[in-house]
Each structure stands twice: as structure tokens, then as C-alpha cells.
Design a protein around this motif. Structure first.
Motif, PDB file in Angstrom:
ATOM      1  N   ASN A  32       0.593  -1.288   0.157  1.00  0.00           N
ATOM      2  CA  ASN A  32       0.101  -0.456   0.070  1.00  0.00           C
ATOM      3  C   ASN A  32       0.863   1.498   0.216  1.00  0.00           C
ATOM      4  N   GLY A  33       0.901   1.857  -0.838  1.00  0.00           N
ATOM      5  CA  GLY A  33       1.281   3.549  -1.226  1.00  0.00           C
ATOM      6  C   GLY A  33       2.729   3.540  -1.588  1.00  0.00           C
ATOM      7  N   PHE A  34       3.020   1.865  -1.485  1.00  0.00           N
ATOM      8  CA  PHE A  34       4.235   2.223  -2.447  1.00  0.00           C
ATOM      9  C   PHE A  34       4.561   3.611  -3.739  1.00  0.00           C
ATOM     10  N   LYS A  35       5.698   3.608  -3.901  1.00  0.00           N
ATOM     11  CA  LYS A  35       6.004   4.544  -5.078  1.00  0.00           C
ATOM     12  C   LYS A  35       6.978   3.887  -5.818  1.00  0.00           C
ATOM     13  N   GLU A  36       6.536   3.874  -7.256  1.00  0.00           N
ATOM     14  CA  GLU A  36       7.706   2.895  -8.089  1.00  0.00           C
ATOM     15  C   GLU A  36       8.783   4.207  -8.718  1.00  0.00           C
ATOM     16  N   ALA A  37       9.943   3.438  -8.483  1.00  0.00           N
ATOM     17  CA  ALA A  37      11.492   4.339  -9.022  1.00  0.00           C
ATOM     18  C   ALA A  37      11.876   3.842  -9.799  1.00  0.00           C
ATOM     19  N   PHE A  38      12.929   4.764 -10.875  1.00  0.00           N
ATOM     20  CA  PHE A  38      13.611   4.499 -11.461  1.00  0.00           C
ATOM     21  C   PHE A  38      14.686   4.715 -11.638  1.00  0.00           C
ATOM     22  N   ASN A  39      16.172   4.722 -12.317  1.00  0.00           N
ATOM     23  CA  ASN A  39      16.633   4.947 -12.909  1.00  0.00           C
ATOM     24  C   ASN A  39      17.412   6.268 -13.450  1.00  0.00           C
ATOM     25  N   VAL A  40      17.287   7.441 -13.902  1.00  0.00           N
ATOM     26  CA  VAL A  40      17.507   8.387 -14.639  1.00  0.00           C
ATOM     27  C   VAL A  40      19.818   8.583 -15.223  1.00  0.00           C
ATOM     28  N   PHE A  41      20.516   8.401 -16.431  1.00  0.00           N
ATOM     29  CA  PHE A  41      21.446   8.485 -16.598  1.00  0.00           C
ATOM     30  C   PHE A  41      22.286   9.640 -17.588  1.00  0.00           C
ATOM     31  N   PHE A  61       5.700   9.457  -7.826  1.00  0.00           N
ATOM     32  CA  PHE A  61       4.853   9.845  -6.461  1.00  0.00           C
ATOM     33  C   PHE A  61       3.911  10.230  -7.659  1.00  0.00           C
ATOM     34  N   SER A  62       2.379   9.578  -8.542  1.00  0.00           N
ATOM     35  CA  SER A  62       1.196   9.704  -8.818  1.00  0.00           C
ATOM     36  C   SER A  62       0.816   8.543  -8.031  1.00  0.00           C
ATOM     37  N   GLU A  63      -0.662   9.663  -7.416  1.00  0.00           N
ATOM     38  CA  GLU A  63      -1.600   9.053  -6.679  1.00  0.00           C
ATOM     39  C   GLU A  63      -2.043   7.040  -7.788  1.00  0.00           C
ATOM     40  N   GLY A  64      -1.772   6.355  -6.351  1.00  0.00           N
ATOM     41  CA  GLY A  64      -2.426   4.874  -7.124  1.00  0.00           C
ATOM     42  C   GLY A  64      -3.866   4.451  -7.117  1.00  0.00           C
ATOM     43  N   VAL A  65      -3.883   3.168  -7.411  1.00  0.00           N
ATOM     44  CA  VAL A  65      -5.584   3.269  -7.662  1.00  0.00           C
ATOM     45  C   VAL A  65      -6.822   3.430  -5.680  1.00  0.00           C
ATOM     46  N   ILE A  66      -7.353   4.075  -6.041  1.00  0.00           N
ATOM     47  CA  ILE A  66      -7.495   4.329  -4.069  1.00  0.00           C
ATOM     48  C   ILE A  66      -8.671   3.006  -4.570  1.00  0.00           C
ATOM     49  N   THR A  67      -8.481   2.158  -3.086  1.00  0.00           N
ATOM     50  CA  THR A  67      -9.103   0.567  -3.127  1.00  0.00           C
ATOM     51  C   THR A  67     -10.779   1.243  -1.215  1.00  0.00           C
ATOM     52  N   VAL A 205       3.106   1.089  -8.990  1.00  0.00           N
ATOM     53  CA  VAL A 205       3.687   0.586 -10.257  1.00  0.00           C
ATOM     54  C   VAL A 205       3.030  -0.217 -10.954  1.00  0.00           C
ATOM     55  N   ASN A 206       3.864  -0.212 -11.831  1.00  0.00           N
ATOM     56  CA  ASN A 206       2.900  -0.219 -13.108  1.00  0.00           C
ATOM     57  C   ASN A 206       3.685  -2.264 -14.116  1.00  0.00           C
TER      58      ASN A 206
END
Length: 246
Positions: A32-41, A61-67, A205-206
Motif C-alpha cells: 500500500n502506498g508504494f512509489k515506483e522508482a527508476f534510474n536516469v543516467f 509520486f503519482s497516486e495509486g489506485v484508491i480502494t 507500480v505499472n
């Protein structure tokens, strides 16, 4: 030739770093509430015309689906706000995970971390009905002779930061970056942050995108390993020719 193998090894290391981040994203699809991370080089050329690559970690930091859970102790933190908790070392950390629990001592926790109250520790008496107001205030609801009375138990500490001020650590929690942290000042409660109870924000996360990226990284890693292998073979053949000529 030396530059070729150096670039291949460097690219392989970067791909491994990406794979670790993607694997962590996929492992937290249900958090719950986890935010996807990614690297930029980012590649820069210095005054000697040598390319130097910097790695920067960014977060979605976009909002995930609300349940809608209809559970009184579940909540969503709105307005780019964060819940404050204490990590295992007693340091303030920040989370979007609004799945509150009550431990054996009656204290509010999230993933076994203690939830910080705006006015001190929050202790929930057993066997009571509660509700969480939009400003984070926790109320005890009593039904006495067909009349409803409310009693304040405590209040959640809610804060807000600029997105670039936060960094995520291995425990999955967010912290203020060192250059933004003032040890002598406490982060104050933000009265404008609001929560919505009986709801939870899922991970953003997608999975499809992350799986595709993982496959792409694996193929690129394999290609760089082949280039390094070919370089070794060419060196070996060159040494054999040199020995023959001598």
C-alpha cells in the motif's frame, strides 16, 4: 578497443542497477502506498572531452489506485501529504501507506513502525468505536441512550514536502535528504493536509511496463557480455598471431 570494453562493462553495471530497482518495484506491487522508482543516467562531457555518467534516482509520486475498504483504520493521505512514523532506529520516516494497525500495547502502527502523533503518542483503548476525521484527528464514538458523543483520542502528524526533498531507503520508507534536514528543527504538522478514511492507496507500480523494461535490460546486458567476450577472443587471437610472427 580498451575504450570499447570499458564502455561495455560500465553499461552492464548500469543495467544491473536498473534490474535491482525494477525487481524492487515488482516485489512491492501489493504494498500500500508504494512509489515506483527508476534510474536516469545523465552523460556529461568535461573539459577533457571525456564523458562521465551520473546516475540519479527518481520516484513516480503519482497516486495509486484508491480502494474502498470500509475499515475505520484505513486511510488515504491527500494533498501530497505524508504520514510520519518512527523507523526501527527511532528516526522520523514518511509513508503513504495508510493501513493502520493497533499493537498489543494499544499503539498505532504501520508495518510494525510506530505512528507519530501530532501531540504525542497515540494510544487506542480496547473495544471502542473510532473514526478518523479529515484533519487526522482520531475520535472515540460512544452511543449513549440514543445520543452520540465524541471524545478526542489523539491526532495523526501529517506533513508535506517538495518531491525532490525526499529519498527512499532500503526499508521502503522515505526520508528527508541530508541537505534538507536540519537536526535542530522539527518538521511541523501541516494543517492543510487532509486524509480520507476507510480507503487505501495501492502501489502505483505499472507491472507491464516494469516487466517489459526488465526483459529489455536483460537483453542489453547479454549483448554487452557478448561484446566483452568478443574482445577477449580478439585479444587472444592477436596474442597468438604475435607469437607466431616471433
Amino acid at each position: 578497443m580498451d575504450n570499447t570494453i570499458y564502455q561495455s562493462m560500465k553499461a552492464a553495471v548500469q543495467l544491473l542497477e536498473n534490474q535491482n530497482i525494477i525487481a524492487n518495484n515488482l516485489a512491492n506491487i501489493s504494498t500500500n502506498g508504494f512509489k515506483e522508482a527508476f534510474n536516469v543516467f545523465i552523460q556529461d562531457k568535461n573539459i577533457n572531452n571525456v564523458y562521465k555518467t551520473q546516475t540519479k534516482k527518481y520516484y513516480n509520486f503519482s497516486e495509486g489506485v484508491i480502494t474502498h475498504t470500509k475499515r475505520k483504520l484505513d486511510l488515504v493521505v491527500k494533498n501530497n501529504g505524508w504520514l510520519v512514523i518512527k523507523d526501527s532506529n527511532g528516526k522520523d520516516a514518511y509513508t503513504k501507506n495508510g493501513h493502520l494497525q493497533i499493537n498489543a500495547q494499544g499503539k498505532l502502527t504501520i508495518q510494525n513502525y510506530k505512528v507519530v502523533g501530532n501531540q504525542g503518542d497515540i494510544k487506542i483503548p480496547s473495544h471502542i468505536n473510532i473514526k478518523i476525521l479529515s484533519n487526522g484527528t482520531i475520535k472515540e464514538i460512544e452511543d449513549k441512550q440514543n445520543s452520540i458523543s465524541e471524545k478526542t483520542i489523539g491526532s495523526l502528524k501529517l506533513v508535506r514536502f517538495k518531491k525532490n526533498d525526499l529519498i527512499q531507503k532500503d526499508n521502503g520508507l522515505f526520508y528527508l535528504k541530508k541537505n534538507k534536514l536540519n537536526e535542530n528543527l522539527k518538521v511541523l504538522h501541516d494543517n492543510t493536509v487532509r486524509v480520507q478514511s476507510e480507503m487505501l492507496e495501492n502501489s502505483n507500480v505499472n507491472p507491464t511496463k516494469n516487466i517489459v523494461d526488465m526483459i529489455s535490460n536483460a537483453r542489453q546486458f547479454e549483448m554487452n557480455m557478448k561484446m566483452i567476450s568478443m574482445y577477449d577472443q580478439n585479444i587472444e587471437r592477436a596474442n597468438q598471431l604475435f607469437n607466431v610472427n616471433n
